[in-house]
Design an enzyme around this catalytic site. Structure first.
Site, mmCIF file in Angstrom:
data_model
loop_
_atom_site.group_PDB
_atom_site.id
_atom_site.type_symbol
_atom_site.label_atom_id
_atom_site.label_comp_id
_atom_site.label_asym_id
_atom_site.label_seq_id
_atom_site.Cartn_x
_atom_site.Cartn_y
_atom_site.Cartn_z
ATOM 1 C CB SER A 59 -0.862 0.017 1.264
ATOM 2 O OG SER A 59 -1.528 1.258 1.410
ATOM 3 C CE1 TYR A 114 -3.606 -1.634 5.549
ATOM 4 C CE2 TYR A 114 -3.476 0.638 4.781
ATOM 5 C CZ TYR A 114 -3.633 -0.718 4.511
ATOM 6 O OH TYR A 114 -3.808 -1.143 3.217
HETATM 7 C C1 8X3 Z 1 -4.964 1.772 1.404
HETATM 8 C C2 8X3 Z 1 -4.408 2.923 0.674
HETATM 9 O O1 8X3 Z 1 -4.589 5.416 0.255
HETATM 10 O O2 8X3 Z 1 -6.636 4.263 0.936
HETATM 11 O O3 8X3 Z 1 -4.085 0.676 1.309
HETATM 12 O O4 8X3 Z 1 -4.834 4.634 2.563
HETATM 13 S S1 8X3 Z 1 -5.167 4.391 1.132
#
Ligand code: 8X3
Length: 238
Positions: free
Chosen positions: A133, A146
């Protein structure tokens, strides 16, 4: 393609979102796709649609990973896509259970499945795509749990690359930004649909299919090429 030449891919977290879209894209290119996730009913529908095989898999459970490894044969591609976010709490208010779930699912899940399949991937001059991500390189307020997990996936990808680059295994991280999938934000906000929908309002969003296009591109590259990382965001996300 005849049975002997058909390549096989395993996609985790394939019951929805980026995983399901990637499975569809690979199948459209002629791959046999093992679609793996916890929800077997959804997987069976998808497997029937794309001519693939449904595999029940909980990446947080070693026994489940072992059972999946026994059910799958030769493999050319592993897409470690299972993962997710829970909560948007500050560090002061961090929920330890959410942090543990995020680490277990994103990082340890990637480790468990990679270890279960890496020998047979190497045997086929295969490859691993880890879905990370942009949160794995860009911290944000409320994102610590996260962020830490996806920084972990990014580190895992780099170390795996270092440890295997002299062997026939290619290793790639895809780092998506904001992707409007039906479940990512719903899971993050514990099923609160209004909060989940608000993430995608009045901004540009990627679709799961946009990310699947890069999975398909990497999957079909010649074997001497290694794409270490792809970062993809909507134009208005930096
Ligand atoms: C999620 C990416 O940009 O929505 O993995 O936080 S974001």
């Amino acid at each position: 393609m005849g049975e002997n030449t058909q390549k096989a891919a395993l996609v985790t977290g394939a019951s929805s979102g980026i995983g399901a879209a990637s499975a569809r894209a690979l199948a459209a290119d002629g791959w046999h796709v093992y679609v793996a996730a916890r929800r077997l009913d959804r997987l069976e529908k998808l497997a029937a649609e794309i001519g693939g095989t449904a595999i029940q898999l909980d990446v947080t459970d070693q026994d489940s990973v072992d059972a999946a490894a026994a059910a799958v044969g030769d493999l050319d591609l592993l897409v470690n896509n299972a993962g997710g976010a829970k909560g948007l709490d500050s560090i002061r208010n961090a929920n330890l259970e959410d942090w543990q779930w995020m680490y277990d699912t994103n990082v340890l899940g990637t480790l468990r499945v990679t270890r279960a399949f890496m020998d047979r991937l190497i045997a086929r001059d295969g490859q691993i795509i880890n879905v990370g991500s942009v949160a794995g390189e860009n911290p944000y307020v409320g994102g610590a749990g996260y962020n830490a997990a996806k920084f972990g996936v990014a580190a895992f990808n780099r170390v795996l690359r270092l440890e295997t680059h002299t062997q026939p295994l290619r290793v790639t991280e895809i780092a998506p930004g904001r992707v409007a999938t039906e479940e990512f934000s719903l899971v993050r906000f514990g099923g609160d649909k209004d909060k989940a929908d608000a993430v995608y309002e009045d901004v540009l969003n990627l679709s799961a299919e946009d990310i699947a296009e890069s999975v398909r591109w990497i999957a079909n590259l010649p074997k001497h090429m290694n794409v270490d990382k792809i970062r993809i965001t909507p134009r208005d996300q930096v």
